[in-house]
Scaffold this active site. Structure first.
Site, PDB file in Angstrom:
ATOM      1  N   LYS A 181       0.843  -1.193   0.000  1.00  0.00           N
ATOM      2  CA  LYS A 181       0.000   0.000   0.000  1.00  0.00           C
ATOM      3  C   LYS A 181       0.883   1.250   0.000  1.00  0.00           C
ATOM      4  O   LYS A 181       1.879   1.298  -0.691  1.00  0.00           O
ATOM      5  CB  LYS A 181      -0.993  -0.045   1.165  1.00  0.00           C
ATOM      6  N   ASP A 217      -5.214  -8.069   9.318  1.00  0.00           N
ATOM      7  CA  ASP A 217      -6.605  -7.613   9.394  1.00  0.00           C
ATOM      8  C   ASP A 217      -7.602  -8.692   8.976  1.00  0.00           C
ATOM      9  O   ASP A 217      -8.733  -8.724   9.469  1.00  0.00           O
ATOM     10  CB  ASP A 217      -6.823  -6.334   8.572  1.00  0.00           C
TER      11      ASP A 217
END
Length: 262
Positions: A181, A217
């Site tokens: 990211k 996550d």
């Protein structure tokens, strides 16, 4: 009752029809892109077959280095069974913002889980700076969160959701393999992020924290859903990044897991 339901359904259908009467100048472009995304059953089966092969390779010590799906073990051995209780802090770092939660789990008055959270910015100069700056920022946000709730004197167990590929040998350790990211903080790849966070907290000296687990996550999502549904064995994230986790049988894992009992 049934005829009333039928009338309601017809009314809803008429409403939908009414909406469709309005022209959408973007519709042809949208249809063009959606059409390109339609896959035949044969293509879907081919994708599924190849994906399963890569998953199997990822679980093999011989083929894992070249596998496109790395199948990183998490050391989470089961989903919640509903008997859990306590007062916890949860950190969630990895998306467009940094979130901190206080989660209180009890079995009184049917209110099993009480959560309060706060979202903190992660500025570009922090995510592109040094690892020390990043974890100092995380520790500062955690201190602010605890100060507002007057819990700095409590050493609460902390769960750290760190949404980047990590190699783990136990549940409270995570070696960052590579940033993804927009994160590029220097000096973190190849290091244990739990140690880096503990160092930043210790440097502050105004509170203490017990980081008991670090997870991806996807794992956090699976565990949260598993608290309500014991059949949940898959976690899926489609957001800033896309990733998934699932419960695998140990007999299918042929990776060097010398510390699997942790």
């Amino acid at each position: 009752k049934r005829s009333g339901d039928a009338v309601e359904r017809r009314t809803e259908i008429e409403k939908l029809k009414g909406h469709r009467l309005w022209p959408n100048p973007q519709r042809p472009r949208i249809d063009k892109y959606l059409y390109a995304m339609r896959l035949s059953d044969e293509t879907l089966i081919d994708i599924m077959t190849r994906f399963k092969k890569e998953m199997k390779n990822g679980l093999s010590r011989d083929f894992n280095p070249t596998a496109t799906v790395k199948m990183l073990p998490t050391f989470v051995r089961s989903i919640p069974d509903g008997s859990e209780k306590g007062d916890f802090i949860a950190l969630d770092l990895g998306g467009s913002s940094f979130r901190i939660l206080r989660v209180q789990v009890n079995h009184e008055k049917n209110q099993n889980v009480h959560m309060e959270s706060e979202v903190y910015d992660t500025p570009e100069n922090i995510v592109h700076g040094s690892g020390s700056q990043l974890f100092d920022h995380v520790a500062e946000c955690l201190g602010d969160f605890m100060e507002k709730r007057k819990i700095k004197d409590k050493k609460l167990p902390v769960g750290f959701t760190f949404s980047f590929p990590c190699q783990q040998s136990k549940i409270d350790e995570a070696i960052l393999i590579t940033w993804t990211k927009r994160f590029k903080a220097s000096g973190v790849e190849g290091a244990d992020v739990v140690k880096l966070l503990n160092k930043a907290i210790k440097k502050r000296g105004d509170y203490d924290a017990n980081i008991v687990a670090v997870v991806n996550d996807t794992v956090g999502t699976m565990m949260t859903c598993g608290y309500d549904d014991q059949q949940c064995e898959v976690g899926l994230i489609i957001g800033t990044g896309t990733n998934a986790c699932y419960m695998e049988e140990l007999r299918h894992i042929d990776l060097p897991l010398e510390t699997m009992d942790h």
